[in-house]
Design a protein around this motif. Structure first.
Motif, PDB file in Angstrom:
ATOM      1  N   THR A  21       0.850  -1.192   0.000  1.00 27.21           N
ATOM      2  CA  THR A  21       0.000   0.000   0.000  1.00 27.21           C
ATOM      3  C   THR A  21       0.885   1.242   0.000  1.00 27.21           C
ATOM      4  N   PRO A  22       0.609   2.222  -0.854  1.00 26.91           N
ATOM      5  CA  PRO A  22       1.390   3.460  -0.807  1.00 26.91           C
ATOM      6  C   PRO A  22       0.959   4.325   0.384  1.00 26.91           C
ATOM      7  N   TYR A  23       1.903   4.542   1.313  1.00 23.18           N
ATOM      8  CA  TYR A  23       1.671   5.371   2.497  1.00 23.18           C
ATOM      9  C   TYR A  23       2.517   6.629   2.404  1.00 23.18           C
ATOM     10  N   VAL A  24       2.066   7.680   3.086  1.00 23.66           N
ATOM     11  CA  VAL A  24       2.819   8.928   3.157  1.00 23.66           C
ATOM     12  C   VAL A  24       2.784   9.464   4.585  1.00 23.66           C
ATOM     13  N   PHE A  25       3.813  10.236   4.915  1.00 25.87           N
ATOM     14  CA  PHE A  25       3.893  10.933   6.190  1.00 25.87           C
ATOM     15  C   PHE A  25       3.453  12.378   5.942  1.00 25.87           C
ATOM     16  N   CYS A  26       2.494  12.843   6.731  1.00 29.90           N
ATOM     17  CA  CYS A  26       1.997  14.215   6.622  1.00 29.90           C
ATOM     18  C   CYS A  26       2.051  14.849   8.007  1.00 29.90           C
ATOM     19  N   THR A  27       2.033  16.164   8.034  1.00 33.72           N
ATOM     20  CA  THR A  27       1.931  16.845   9.311  1.00 33.72           C
ATOM     21  C   THR A  27       0.782  17.838   9.245  1.00 33.72           C
ATOM     22  N   GLU A  34      -9.565  15.331  15.424  1.00 35.06           N
ATOM     23  CA  GLU A  34     -10.078  15.902  14.180  1.00 35.06           C
ATOM     24  C   GLU A  34      -9.534  15.189  12.942  1.00 35.06           C
ATOM     25  N   CYS A  35      -8.569  14.301  13.131  1.00 37.72           N
ATOM     26  CA  CYS A  35      -7.926  13.621  12.001  1.00 37.72           C
ATOM     27  C   CYS A  35      -8.287  12.149  11.903  1.00 37.72           C
ATOM     28  N   LEU A  36      -9.097  11.666  12.815  1.00 36.07           N
ATOM     29  CA  LEU A  36      -9.416  10.229  12.831  1.00 36.07           C
ATOM     30  C   LEU A  36     -10.151   9.777  11.575  1.00 36.07           C
ATOM     31  N   THR A  37     -10.885  10.674  10.929  1.00 36.16           N
ATOM     32  CA  THR A  37     -11.589  10.305   9.701  1.00 36.16           C
ATOM     33  C   THR A  37     -10.611  10.021   8.555  1.00 36.16           C
ATOM     34  N   LEU A  38      -9.350  10.439   8.715  1.00 32.01           N
ATOM     35  CA  LEU A  38      -8.320  10.146   7.707  1.00 32.01           C
ATOM     36  C   LEU A  38      -7.787   8.731   7.851  1.00 32.01           C
ATOM     37  N   ASP A  39      -8.208   8.036   8.892  1.00 31.19           N
ATOM     38  CA  ASP A  39      -7.831   6.648   9.161  1.00 31.19           C
ATOM     39  C   ASP A  39      -6.309   6.450   9.172  1.00 31.19           C
ATOM     40  N   PRO A  40      -5.586   7.237   9.988  1.00 36.15           N
ATOM     41  CA  PRO A  40      -4.131   7.069  10.029  1.00 36.15           C
ATOM     42  C   PRO A  40      -3.752   5.713  10.616  1.00 36.15           C
ATOM     43  N   ILE A  41      -2.685   5.104  10.071  1.00 40.53           N
ATOM     44  CA  ILE A  41      -2.211   3.843  10.645  1.00 40.53           C
ATOM     45  C   ILE A  41      -1.171   4.086  11.727  1.00 40.53           C
ATOM     46  N   ALA A  42      -0.672   5.324  11.809  1.00 39.54           N
ATOM     47  CA  ALA A  42       0.259   5.703  12.873  1.00 39.54           C
ATOM     48  C   ALA A  42       0.190   7.212  13.045  1.00 39.54           C
ATOM     49  N   THR A  43       0.454   7.644  14.259  1.00 40.97           N
ATOM     50  CA  THR A  43       0.493   9.070  14.559  1.00 40.97           C
ATOM     51  C   THR A  43       1.618   9.325  15.552  1.00 40.97           C
ATOM     52  N   HIS A  47       6.303  18.778  18.700  1.00 44.59           N
ATOM     53  CA  HIS A  47       6.108  20.198  19.031  1.00 44.59           C
ATOM     54  C   HIS A  47       5.598  20.972  17.816  1.00 44.59           C
ATOM     55  N   GLU A  48       6.107  20.621  16.625  1.00 47.02           N
ATOM     56  CA  GLU A  48       5.756  21.360  15.408  1.00 47.02           C
ATOM     57  C   GLU A  48       4.387  20.992  14.846  1.00 47.02           C
ATOM     58  N   GLY A  49       3.850  19.857  15.239  1.00 47.86           N
ATOM     59  CA  GLY A  49       2.554  19.442  14.723  1.00 47.86           C
ATOM     60  C   GLY A  49       2.333  17.951  14.897  1.00 47.86           C
ATOM     61  N   LEU A  50       1.218  17.485  14.425  1.00 47.29           N
ATOM     62  CA  LEU A  50       0.838  16.078  14.493  1.00 47.29           C
ATOM     63  C   LEU A  50       1.272  15.376  13.214  1.00 47.29           C
ATOM     64  N   THR A  51       2.081  14.345  13.353  1.00 46.89           N
ATOM     65  CA  THR A  51       2.469  13.533  12.200  1.00 46.89           C
ATOM     66  C   THR A  51       1.426  12.440  12.020  1.00 46.89           C
ATOM     67  N   LEU A  52       0.979  12.276  10.781  1.00 45.49           N
ATOM     68  CA  LEU A  52       0.038  11.222  10.409  1.00 45.49           C
ATOM     69  C   LEU A  52       0.675  10.353   9.338  1.00 45.49           C
ATOM     70  N   VAL A  53       0.509   9.054   9.456  1.00 42.66           N
ATOM     71  CA  VAL A  53       0.876   8.151   8.369  1.00 42.66           C
ATOM     72  C   VAL A  53      -0.447   7.642   7.806  1.00 42.66           C
ATOM     73  N   VAL A  54      -0.703   8.011   6.548  1.00 46.63           N
ATOM     74  CA  VAL A  54      -1.975   7.687   5.899  1.00 46.63           C
ATOM     75  C   VAL A  54      -1.715   7.132   4.503  1.00 46.63           C
ATOM     76  N   LYS A  55      -2.731   6.511   3.952  1.00 45.55           N
ATOM     77  CA  LYS A  55      -2.632   6.071   2.564  1.00 45.55           C
ATOM     78  C   LYS A  55      -2.436   7.296   1.671  1.00 45.55           C
ATOM     79  N   GLN A  56      -1.650   7.120   0.628  1.00 43.33           N
ATOM     80  CA  GLN A  56      -1.407   8.221  -0.305  1.00 43.33           C
ATOM     81  C   GLN A  56      -2.716   8.743  -0.886  1.00 43.33           C
ATOM     82  N   SER A  57      -3.639   7.861  -1.188  1.00 42.47           N
ATOM     83  CA  SER A  57      -4.917   8.283  -1.768  1.00 42.47           C
ATOM     84  C   SER A  57      -5.692   9.188  -0.818  1.00 42.47           C
TER      85      SER A  57
END
Length: 131
Positions: A21-27, A34-43, A47-57
């Motif tokens: 599966t293509p995953y990406v790291f976003c902040t 507020e980000c749970l609807t993005l279905d992150p597989i890791a968070t 200090h700078e923000g919340l990192t989310l690992v989500v499907k690229q799509s």
């Protein structure tokens, strides 16, 4: 059940499994709830923000910026959170084949995110640790 601590046994039973599966790291600058609807597989909260690992799509659909596309490799061995040397062993193996790695440790398994273009090379390097 307790995880395995002994490095030689961890390496023998490492058993990497590729999730293509293509995953990406976003902040984002939002609370996790507020980000749970993005279905992150890791968070991870930094200090700078919340990192989310989500499907690229998902990132693309929500116009979230990211720098590279990654695949996840899960080490099927149940490693202890107190095991010494496992991360160093697979990191060194990946360094030898010039593959970057971003690691998340769960309670049962280690998960390694590698650039999608290098995933097969990474799997081979990690499998070689079991020999």
């Amino acid at each position: 059940m307790a995880g395995i601590n002994e490095l030689s046994r961890l390496l023998k039973e490492i058993s990497p499994q590729l999730d293509s599966t293509p995953y990406v790291f976003c902040t984002v600058d939002k609370p996790l709830r507020e980000c749970l609807t993005l279905d992150p597989i890791a968070t991870f909260v930094e200090h700078e923000g919340l990192t989310l690992v989500v499907k690229q799509s998902v990132a693309d659909a929500h116009e979230l910026a990211y720098s590279c596309v990654m695949n996840k490799i899960t080490l099927q061995v149940h490693s202890s959170l107190e095991a010494v040397g496992l991360t160093a062993a697979f990191s060194n193996a990946l360094k030898e084949v010039n593959v970057s790695a971003n690691v998340f440790a769960g309670f049962y398994h280690d998960h390694i995110f590698v650039p999608a273009d290098d995933a097969s090379k990474a799997i081979s390097a990690i499998q070689n640790l079991a020999t």
